[in-house]
Design a protein around this motif. Structure first.
Motif, PDB file in Angstrom:
ATOM      1  N   ALA A   8      12.922  -0.494   2.255  1.00 12.40           N
ATOM      2  CA  ALA A   8      13.067   0.945   1.953  1.00 12.40           C
ATOM      3  C   ALA A   8      13.374   1.139   0.463  1.00 12.40           C
ATOM      4  O   ALA A   8      12.876   2.075  -0.173  1.00 12.40           O
ATOM      5  CB  ALA A   8      14.165   1.549   2.820  1.00 12.40           C
ATOM      6  N   ALA A   9      14.167   0.229  -0.079  1.00 15.66           N
ATOM      7  CA  ALA A   9      14.542   0.339  -1.500  1.00 15.66           C
ATOM      8  C   ALA A   9      13.297   0.256  -2.391  1.00 15.66           C
ATOM      9  O   ALA A   9      13.225   0.908  -3.437  1.00 15.66           O
ATOM     10  CB  ALA A   9      15.539  -0.765  -1.865  1.00 15.66           C
ATOM     11  N   GLN A  10      12.303  -0.492  -1.947  1.00 10.93           N
ATOM     12  CA  GLN A  10      11.055  -0.587  -2.745  1.00 10.93           C
ATOM     13  C   GLN A  10      10.355   0.767  -2.790  1.00 10.93           C
ATOM     14  O   GLN A  10       9.799   1.156  -3.813  1.00 10.93           O
ATOM     15  CB  GLN A  10      10.116  -1.631  -2.143  1.00 10.93           C
ATOM     16  N   LEU A  11      10.373   1.480  -1.678  1.00 12.30           N
ATOM     17  CA  LEU A  11       9.733   2.812  -1.664  1.00 12.30           C
ATOM     18  C   LEU A  11      10.559   3.816  -2.461  1.00 12.30           C
ATOM     19  O   LEU A  11      10.010   4.656  -3.184  1.00 12.30           O
ATOM     20  CB  LEU A  11       9.530   3.285  -0.219  1.00 12.30           C
ATOM     21  N   MET A  12      11.881   3.716  -2.360  1.00  8.40           N
ATOM     22  CA  MET A  12      12.739   4.633  -3.118  1.00  8.40           C
ATOM     23  C   MET A  12      12.592   4.374  -4.621  1.00  8.40           C
ATOM     24  O   MET A  12      12.597   5.299  -5.424  1.00  8.40           O
ATOM     25  CB  MET A  12      14.219   4.445  -2.715  1.00  8.40           C
ATOM     26  N   SER A  13      12.406   3.118  -4.996  1.00  2.00           N
ATOM     27  CA  SER A  13      12.355   2.792  -6.428  1.00  2.00           C
ATOM     28  C   SER A  13      11.067   3.287  -7.087  1.00  2.00           C
ATOM     29  O   SER A  13      11.007   3.423  -8.303  1.00  2.00           O
ATOM     30  CB  SER A  13      12.538   1.291  -6.651  1.00  2.00           C
ATOM     31  N   VAL A  14      10.031   3.567  -6.287  1.00  2.00           N
ATOM     32  CA  VAL A  14       8.797   4.093  -6.905  1.00  2.00           C
ATOM     33  C   VAL A  14       8.667   5.603  -6.723  1.00  2.00           C
ATOM     34  O   VAL A  14       7.627   6.174  -7.030  1.00  2.00           O
ATOM     35  CB  VAL A  14       7.532   3.372  -6.382  1.00  2.00           C
ATOM     36  N   PHE A  53       9.698  17.576  -2.346  1.00  2.00           N
ATOM     37  CA  PHE A  53      10.494  16.471  -1.814  1.00  2.00           C
ATOM     38  C   PHE A  53       9.503  15.430  -1.286  1.00  2.00           C
ATOM     39  O   PHE A  53       8.536  15.780  -0.613  1.00  2.00           O
ATOM     40  CB  PHE A  53      11.373  17.016  -0.683  1.00  2.00           C
ATOM     41  N   ILE A  54       9.730  14.168  -1.587  1.00  2.00           N
ATOM     42  CA  ILE A  54       8.761  13.120  -1.208  1.00  2.00           C
ATOM     43  C   ILE A  54       9.363  12.191  -0.143  1.00  2.00           C
ATOM     44  O   ILE A  54      10.428  11.600  -0.348  1.00  2.00           O
ATOM     45  CB  ILE A  54       8.330  12.287  -2.436  1.00  2.00           C
ATOM     46  N   MET A  55       8.653  12.133   0.971  1.00  2.00           N
ATOM     47  CA  MET A  55       9.102  11.266   2.073  1.00  2.00           C
ATOM     48  C   MET A  55       8.030  10.196   2.268  1.00  2.00           C
ATOM     49  O   MET A  55       6.839  10.502   2.259  1.00  2.00           O
ATOM     50  CB  MET A  55       9.230  12.143   3.326  1.00  2.00           C
ATOM     51  N   ALA A  56       8.443   8.946   2.415  1.00  2.00           N
ATOM     52  CA  ALA A  56       7.473   7.852   2.550  1.00  2.00           C
ATOM     53  C   ALA A  56       7.702   7.097   3.850  1.00  2.00           C
ATOM     54  O   ALA A  56       8.844   6.836   4.241  1.00  2.00           O
ATOM     55  CB  ALA A  56       7.594   6.891   1.371  1.00  2.00           C
ATOM     56  N   ALA A  98       0.846  -1.203   0.000  1.00  2.00           N
ATOM     57  CA  ALA A  98       0.000   0.000   0.000  1.00  2.00           C
ATOM     58  C   ALA A  98       0.879   1.250   0.000  1.00  2.00           C
ATOM     59  O   ALA A  98       0.603   2.212  -0.736  1.00  2.00           O
ATOM     60  CB  ALA A  98      -0.929  -0.002   1.221  1.00  2.00           C
ATOM     61  N   MET A  99       1.947   1.227   0.780  1.00  2.00           N
ATOM     62  CA  MET A  99       2.828   2.406   0.824  1.00  2.00           C
ATOM     63  C   MET A  99       3.483   2.631  -0.542  1.00  2.00           C
ATOM     64  O   MET A  99       3.614   3.778  -0.997  1.00  2.00           O
ATOM     65  CB  MET A  99       3.908   2.231   1.905  1.00  2.00           C
ATOM     66  N   ALA A 100       3.892   1.532  -1.184  1.00  2.00           N
ATOM     67  CA  ALA A 100       4.542   1.669  -2.494  1.00  2.00           C
ATOM     68  C   ALA A 100       3.539   2.198  -3.528  1.00  2.00           C
ATOM     69  O   ALA A 100       3.863   3.069  -4.347  1.00  2.00           O
ATOM     70  CB  ALA A 100       5.112   0.319  -2.935  1.00  2.00           C
TER      71      ALA A 100
END
Ligand code: KIV
Length: 263
Positions: A100-106, A79-82, A63-65
């Motif tokens: 974290a890499a999954q969130l950074m990759s999207v 700037f986008i922070m997740a 869901a976050m991704a």
């Protein structure tokens, strides 16, 4: 031009306040940045304000991704922070990195992790490998059951000392930003003075480097209970854009939060 962590650090160094709101979709991402919001926080508060749950605990990484990708597709400057949702940053630094890499990759530019000293090793692991981290301390909603409810933190002398120690520990570990939730304004002022990185407050008084609110709270959409630190910016505004501009103006001029929104 895209705002970066360096832009935000420069704002903090010049005493220029940082305006942050939560955001979960593309249309709001472009509306918010076009009305002056510096940072879009894809918060796990989406579990409450979008999914109708009574806490953030059930929010998944998927869901976050999904919502991070939606926000990223509508934001050209902010700037986008997740948020790292519950259960994705607590086991080991390595696993946290993969999540974290999954969130950074999207499209995230930084991840937010709840916790202080206990997360120092993880913060250090991520930041050494190219993932900027914001440490969320004070009231950490993912620990609501451990804390016994949504309570103001750091009120006692010992509690204040602990919070200062946590703040110093996460900065030393490499956190590029510290979010302070529901802590007394005098304590947040002290933390902000002691740290070199920006502090973002929610219920933490006016002296933080910036402020954040949950979008659905400040637009008075969320039907649940409102915390003391929430202000309804739709009151007196004729459009959502105007409400956002009023929030940005009040944050930038230190007219939000007032004493009535602080502890
Ligand atoms: O999830 C969220 O929206 C947050 C804010 C309460 C700061 O973490």
């Amino acid at each position: 031009m895209r705002k970066t962590l360096k832009t935000l650090q420069g704002m903090r160094d010049r005493n220029e306040k940082i305006a942050v709101l939560t955001c979960y979709d593309s249309s709001f991402a472009s509306l918010l940045e076009n009305n002056g919001i510096d940072v879009l926080l894809v918060g796990d508060s989406l579990g409450m304000v979008l999914q109708g749950r009574d806490s953030t605990l059930a929010v998944t990484l998927e869901a976050m991704a999904y919502h991070t990708a939606c926000v990223a597709s509508g934001a050209a400057q902010a700037f986008i922070m997740a948020d790292m949702p519950f259960g994705t940053s607590q086991i080991s630094p390595r696993e946290t990195f993969v999540h974290a890499a999954q969130l950074m990759s999207v499209g995230a530019h930084m991840v937010k992790i709840e916790g202080g000293e206990a997360m120092a090793e993880t913060i250090s692991f991520l930041t050494a490998r190219g993932i900027p981290v914001c440490a969320h301390i004070g009231l950490t909603p993912q620990s609501v059951h451990q804390m016994g409810g949504y309570r103001v933190q750091g009120r006692s002398e010992q509690g204040a000392k602990n919070l200062l120690r946590e703040a110093r520990a996460v900065e030393k570990a490499g956190a590029g930003m510290v979010l302070l939730e529901a802590v007394p304004a005098v304590l947040a002022t002290e933390v902000t003075a002691q740290l070199q990185v920006p502090t973002i407050g929610i219920g933490a008084g006016v002296n933080c480097s910036g402020q954040v609110l949950v979008l659905h709270d400040m637009l008075d959409i969320y039907p649940g209970k409102k915390a003391r630190f929430v202000k309804n910016y739709m009151q007196g505004a004729t459009s959502i854009g105007e409400a956002i501009r009023n929030y940005v103006r009040e944050v930038k001029s230190s007219n939000f939060p007032l004493k009535e929104h602080s502890f």
